[in-house]
Design an enzyme around this catalytic site. Structure first.
Site, mmCIF file in Angstrom:
data_model
loop_
_atom_site.group_PDB
_atom_site.id
_atom_site.type_symbol
_atom_site.label_atom_id
_atom_site.label_comp_id
_atom_site.label_asym_id
_atom_site.label_seq_id
_atom_site.Cartn_x
_atom_site.Cartn_y
_atom_site.Cartn_z
ATOM 1 N N CYS A 131 29.458 -115.450 -56.893
ATOM 2 C CA CYS A 131 29.392 -116.492 -55.868
ATOM 3 C C CYS A 131 30.502 -117.527 -56.060
ATOM 4 O O CYS A 131 30.413 -118.392 -56.931
ATOM 5 C CB CYS A 131 28.013 -117.158 -55.910
ATOM 6 N N CYS A 134 29.512 -121.168 -55.458
ATOM 7 C CA CYS A 134 28.767 -121.769 -56.569
ATOM 8 C C CYS A 134 29.694 -122.121 -57.730
ATOM 9 O O CYS A 134 29.549 -123.172 -58.346
ATOM 10 C CB CYS A 134 27.711 -120.804 -57.107
ATOM 11 N N ASP A 135 30.616 -121.248 -58.045
ATOM 12 C CA ASP A 135 31.331 -121.366 -59.321
ATOM 13 C C ASP A 135 32.831 -121.643 -59.208
ATOM 14 O O ASP A 135 33.484 -121.853 -60.230
ATOM 15 C CB ASP A 135 31.112 -120.080 -60.142
#
Ligand code: NDP
Length: 308
Positions: A131, A134-135
């Site tokens: 993701c 997300c990261d």
């Protein structure tokens, strides 16, 4: 007989559990094959509102579970392997044992597809991610690699150029599955280098405990090349966990639940929440919001049925 059974224990399932438990519906949560959902596979989460300094994914999801349990939600290990939604009460087969439920919230998520290399699996959360939203933030000024040739890979590669100094996009064939416009956008981005006809041989370095590089093999020439990188993003698709509901719930061509408005499915009394229906946003916070919606709809529907 349960008033509400929630299938899945990720953000969507846990939020539905908090809401239905507080509505005195004593929900049963069936944990599923990935208890805690995709958050349990991440490390730091910085974009869930309310956590100024971020929070660890597994801690966030465990806290949601404890919060739901405080209000009377019951959790059970196991996976729904079969469902009979043709009559009410609905029937669920949990690892061989059938249970009955007046209403259902399907929050079984979508599992990220992985390459399934042992090194990739060991480094998930330590430089290996599924993701970018997300990261990506953790890779400011660094070098990352994205695997995949679909729209998700294009989108993630483009997104990652906001942070990383170079993004290598690796695809196993010459032709791309991605839509023309997304591919052209990636091609036009000077920070993206596209590598085709290449597969991942190994992700380094398990001994160091984080990603330091990737070995790629060119499938045409057989040549193996080592690329030093800091982040490795696998973007080869997701698999919605809807197998037990095939030919009962309306599913789209990829297997995601088709919404019939709000959190409703085609079957009255069966509601959806989170990534099992959402292939667009796929965020912890949107899944949590969807879990809340499903809980409120289930509560109202049960009330209409005279179940309190
Ligand atoms: P897709 O199934 O479209 O693409 C998956 C990609 O991963 C393919 O290129 C495939 O290669 C590759 N792949 C699969 N397995 C492996 C493997 N084991 N090793 C190496 N490569 C592999 O999934 P997406 O997640 O990209 O997209 C899903 C859906 O969501 C699509 O309909 C897409 O259009 C949509 N979407 C739309 C977006 C938008 O419009 N903004 C953004 C993101 C997704 P191969 O081609 O060789 O099979």
């Amino acid at each position: 007989m349960r008033k509400v059974v929630i299938i899945g224990s990720g953000c969507a399932g846990n939020t539905a559990a908090i809401y239905t438990a507080r509505a005195n519906l004593s929900p049963l949560v069936v944990g599923g094959h990935e208890p805690g959902g995709q958050l349990s596979l991440t490390t730091e989460v910085e974009n869930f509102p309310g956590f100024v300094h971020g929070v660890m994914g597994p801690e966030l999801v465990e806290n949601m579970k404890l919060q739901a349990e405080r209000f009377g939600a019951e959790y059970r290990h196991g996976t729904v392997i079969e469902a009979d939604l043709r009559q009410r009460p609905f029937r669920l087969n949990i690892d061989g044992e059938w249970i009955e439920a007046r209403s259902l919230i399907v929050a079984s998520g979508a599992s990220a597809r992985w390459l399934h290399l042992p090194s990739e699996q060991k480094l998930i959360g330590h430089g290996v991610s599924s993701c970018a939203t997300c990261d990506g933030f953790f890779y400011r000024g660094k070098e990352v690699m994205v695997i995949g040739g679909g729209d998700t890979a294009m989108e993630e590669a483009n997104f990652l150029t906001k942070f990383a100094q170079r993004v290598r996009l690796v695809h196993r064939r010459e032709e791309f599955r991605a839509s023309k416009i997304m591919l052209e956008r990636a091609r036009a981005n000077p920070k993206i280098e596209i590598i085709t006809n290449s597969v991942v041989e190994d992700v380094l370095d398990v001994a160091e405990g984080h990603v330091t590089g990737v070995k790629l093999k060119n499938v045409v020439t057989g040549e193996v090349t080592l690329y030093p990188i800091d982040g490795f993003f696998v973007a080869i698709g997701h698999i919605p966990n809807t197998k037990p509901f095939v030919s009962q719930l309306d599913l789209d061509s990829e297997g995601y639940i088709v919404s019939h408005g709000g959190a409703r499915t085609n079957i009255e009394g069966v509601f959806h929440a989170g990534d099992v229906q959402d292939k667009v946003y796929r965020q912890a916070i949107t899944a949590a919001g969807a879990g809340c919606m499903a809980a409120i709809e289930a509560e109202r529907w049960l009330e209409e049925q005279g179940v309190y």
